[in-house]
Design a protein around this motif. Structure first.
Motif, PDB file in Angstrom:
ATOM      1  N   VAL A 165      19.354  53.729  28.046  1.00 25.90           N
ATOM      2  CA  VAL A 165      18.300  53.381  29.207  1.00 25.90           C
ATOM      3  C   VAL A 165      17.238  53.666  28.967  1.00 25.90           C
ATOM      4  CG1 VAL A 165      18.143  53.378  31.528  1.00 25.90           C
ATOM      5  CG2 VAL A 165      20.469  53.204  30.718  1.00 25.90           C
ATOM      6  N   LYS A 166      16.973  54.929  28.619  1.00 22.03           N
ATOM      7  CA  LYS A 166      15.482  55.284  28.540  1.00 22.03           C
ATOM      8  C   LYS A 166      14.737  54.641  27.274  1.00 22.03           C
ATOM      9  CE  LYS A 166      16.444  59.962  30.328  1.00 22.03           C
ATOM     10  NZ  LYS A 166      16.526  61.483  30.046  1.00 22.03           N
ATOM     11  N   LYS A 167      15.521  54.562  26.137  1.00 23.32           N
ATOM     12  CA  LYS A 167      15.017  54.013  25.135  1.00 23.32           C
ATOM     13  C   LYS A 167      14.663  52.483  25.420  1.00 23.32           C
ATOM     14  CE  LYS A 167      17.120  57.085  21.668  1.00 23.32           C
ATOM     15  NZ  LYS A 167      18.203  57.121  20.601  1.00 23.32           N
ATOM     16  N   GLN A 168      15.551  51.843  26.024  1.00 26.33           N
ATOM     17  CA  GLN A 168      15.372  50.310  26.342  1.00 26.33           C
ATOM     18  C   GLN A 168      14.143  50.242  27.104  1.00 26.33           C
ATOM     19  OE1 GLN A 168      17.008  47.613  24.991  1.00 26.33           O
ATOM     20  NE2 GLN A 168      18.002  48.877  23.835  1.00 26.33           N
ATOM     21  N   ILE A 169      13.802  50.960  28.042  1.00 26.60           N
ATOM     22  CA  ILE A 169      12.682  51.036  29.003  1.00 26.60           C
ATOM     23  C   ILE A 169      11.504  51.242  28.289  1.00 26.60           C
ATOM     24  CG2 ILE A 169      11.780  52.119  30.974  1.00 26.60           C
ATOM     25  CD1 ILE A 169      14.453  52.327  32.158  1.00 26.60           C
ATOM     26  N   HIS A 170      11.717  52.340  27.650  1.00 27.93           N
ATOM     27  CA  HIS A 170      10.449  52.578  26.783  1.00 27.93           C
ATOM     28  C   HIS A 170       9.976  51.574  25.866  1.00 27.93           C
ATOM     29  CE1 HIS A 170       7.674  55.264  24.450  1.00 27.93           C
ATOM     30  NE2 HIS A 170       8.182  54.966  23.521  1.00 27.93           N
ATOM     31  N   LYS A 171      11.182  51.047  24.996  1.00 24.39           N
ATOM     32  CA  LYS A 171      10.737  49.744  24.050  1.00 24.39           C
ATOM     33  C   LYS A 171      10.348  48.787  25.097  1.00 24.39           C
ATOM     34  CE  LYS A 171      14.150  50.909  20.606  1.00 24.39           C
ATOM     35  NZ  LYS A 171      15.380  50.213  19.862  1.00 24.39           N
ATOM     36  N   ALA A 172      10.904  48.447  26.035  1.00 26.23           N
ATOM     37  CA  ALA A 172      10.399  47.197  26.802  1.00 26.23           C
ATOM     38  C   ALA A 172       8.727  47.440  27.080  1.00 26.23           C
ATOM     39  CB  ALA A 172      11.093  46.991  28.123  1.00 26.23           C
ATOM     40  N   ILE A 173       8.689  48.624  27.784  1.00 23.90           N
ATOM     41  CA  ILE A 173       7.160  48.987  28.073  1.00 23.90           C
ATOM     42  C   ILE A 173       6.194  48.829  27.219  1.00 23.90           C
ATOM     43  CG2 ILE A 173       5.337  50.660  29.003  1.00 23.90           C
ATOM     44  CD1 ILE A 173       7.833  51.445  30.758  1.00 23.90           C
ATOM     45  N   LYS A 174       6.681  49.462  25.728  1.00 22.13           N
ATOM     46  CA  LYS A 174       5.874  49.245  24.494  1.00 22.13           C
ATOM     47  C   LYS A 174       5.492  47.736  24.379  1.00 22.13           C
ATOM     48  CE  LYS A 174       5.538  51.442  20.211  1.00 22.13           C
ATOM     49  NZ  LYS A 174       6.224  52.149  19.093  1.00 22.13           N
ATOM     50  N   VAL A 175       6.552  46.948  24.363  1.00 19.31           N
ATOM     51  CA  VAL A 175       6.361  45.609  23.995  1.00 19.31           C
ATOM     52  C   VAL A 175       5.210  44.722  24.802  1.00 19.31           C
ATOM     53  CG1 VAL A 175       7.754  43.397  23.874  1.00 19.31           C
ATOM     54  CG2 VAL A 175       8.759  45.393  22.689  1.00 19.31           C
ATOM     55  N   LEU A 176       5.743  45.178  26.256  1.00 17.74           N
ATOM     56  CA  LEU A 176       4.750  44.406  27.299  1.00 17.74           C
ATOM     57  C   LEU A 176       3.541  45.022  27.163  1.00 17.74           C
ATOM     58  CD1 LEU A 176       7.397  44.575  30.276  1.00 17.74           C
ATOM     59  CD2 LEU A 176       6.825  42.589  28.977  1.00 17.74           C
ATOM     60  N   ARG A 177       3.329  46.010  26.874  1.00 19.45           N
ATOM     61  CA  ARG A 177       1.945  46.635  26.753  1.00 19.45           C
ATOM     62  C   ARG A 177       0.920  45.846  25.521  1.00 19.45           C
ATOM     63  NH1 ARG A 177       2.285  52.375  26.552  1.00 19.45           N
ATOM     64  NH2 ARG A 177       2.604  52.410  28.755  1.00 19.45           N
ATOM     65  N   MET A 178       1.725  45.979  24.677  1.00 18.24           N
ATOM     66  CA  MET A 178       1.189  44.949  23.533  1.00 18.24           C
ATOM     67  C   MET A 178       0.676  43.825  23.614  1.00 18.24           C
ATOM     68  SD  MET A 178       3.008  46.852  19.872  1.00 18.24           S
ATOM     69  CE  MET A 178       3.503  45.218  19.947  1.00 18.24           C
ATOM     70  N   LYS A 179       1.699  43.086  24.441  1.00 16.73           N
ATOM     71  CA  LYS A 179       1.498  41.641  24.811  1.00 16.73           C
ATOM     72  C   LYS A 179       0.398  41.301  25.852  1.00 16.73           C
ATOM     73  CE  LYS A 179       5.634  39.928  22.675  1.00 16.73           C
ATOM     74  NZ  LYS A 179       6.082  38.806  22.147  1.00 16.73           N
ATOM     75  N   LEU A 180       0.369  42.300  26.822  1.00 17.51           N
ATOM     76  CA  LEU A 180      -0.361  42.075  27.816  1.00 17.51           C
ATOM     77  C   LEU A 180      -1.599  42.689  27.835  1.00 17.51           C
ATOM     78  CD1 LEU A 180       2.145  42.545  30.928  1.00 17.51           C
ATOM     79  CD2 LEU A 180       1.373  40.644  30.007  1.00 17.51           C
TER      80      LEU A 180
END
Length: 188
Positions: A165-180
């Motif tokens: 769960v922690k890894k998935q959330i961390h990856k999601a935030i990283k992807v969103l940060r790059m895109k946004l």
């Protein structure tokens, strides 16, 4: 040169076209009080009436060289004052209408600021980018951020480990940060 009051309006007008201060003063003295009274009756506000009459006389002096009055100076002055009063009343009504509209919008809470618009745009962009995440990552992210569930609650509901769960959330935030990042830069 001081005028003795025997000049006709037409003669005064001709002298005024030559920028005669004495002619202007004579016209002013002859008509100021009656015009102020006329304006006060129409406006029911002596201060505004006096301001309008003063403006009319100021404009006459400023345009004295190019004045083209075909009627009498008296008629010209009355029409000028009347037209300014009409314009003032129209302006007041329009101003009142807009103030009433703004007040109504404010009371209903329908006002939109630039910040609210930018926030909506950013929210829409975030939602779009979240929807593009891989299915499992999106599901974990939405449970965490939208439903406010803890990592252990998400792990229990989905049947996965807390670390996952922690890894998935961390990856999601990283992807969103790059895109946004570029969107955030353009908005702010």
């Amino acid at each position: 040169m001081k005028l003795d009051g025997t000049y006709t309006d037409h003669q005064l007008l001709e002298l005024l076209k030559g920028q005669s201060r004495a002619a202007f003063t004579e016209i002013y003295n002859r008509y100021w009080a009656v015009l102020a009274s006329f304006a006060t009756k129409l406006l029911e506000d002596e201060d505004e009436a006096v301001d309008i009459v003063q403006d009319v006389f100021t404009n006459i002096w400023n345009a004295s060289e190019t004045l083209d009055i075909t009627s009498s100076i008296k008629s010209y002055l009355y029409v000028s004052v009347r037209n300014r009063i009409i314009s003032k009343i129209r302006h007041s009504k329009v101003k009142g209408f807009y103030l009433d509209s703004l007040s109504e919008i404010y009371e209903k809470g329908e006002f939109v600021t630039d910040e609210q618009v930018r926030f909506r745009e950013l929210s829409q962009q975030v939602e779009m980018e979240v929807s593009k995440l891989p299915t499992k990552m999106r599901e974990v992210f939405e449970l965490s951020r939208k439903q406010g569930m803890s990592h252990s609650q998400i792990a229990q509901e989905l049947g996965i480990a807390d670390d996952t769960v922690k890894k998935q959330i961390h990856k999601a935030i990283k992807v969103l940060r790059m895109k946004l990042n570029s969107l955030l830069f353009s908005l702010f």
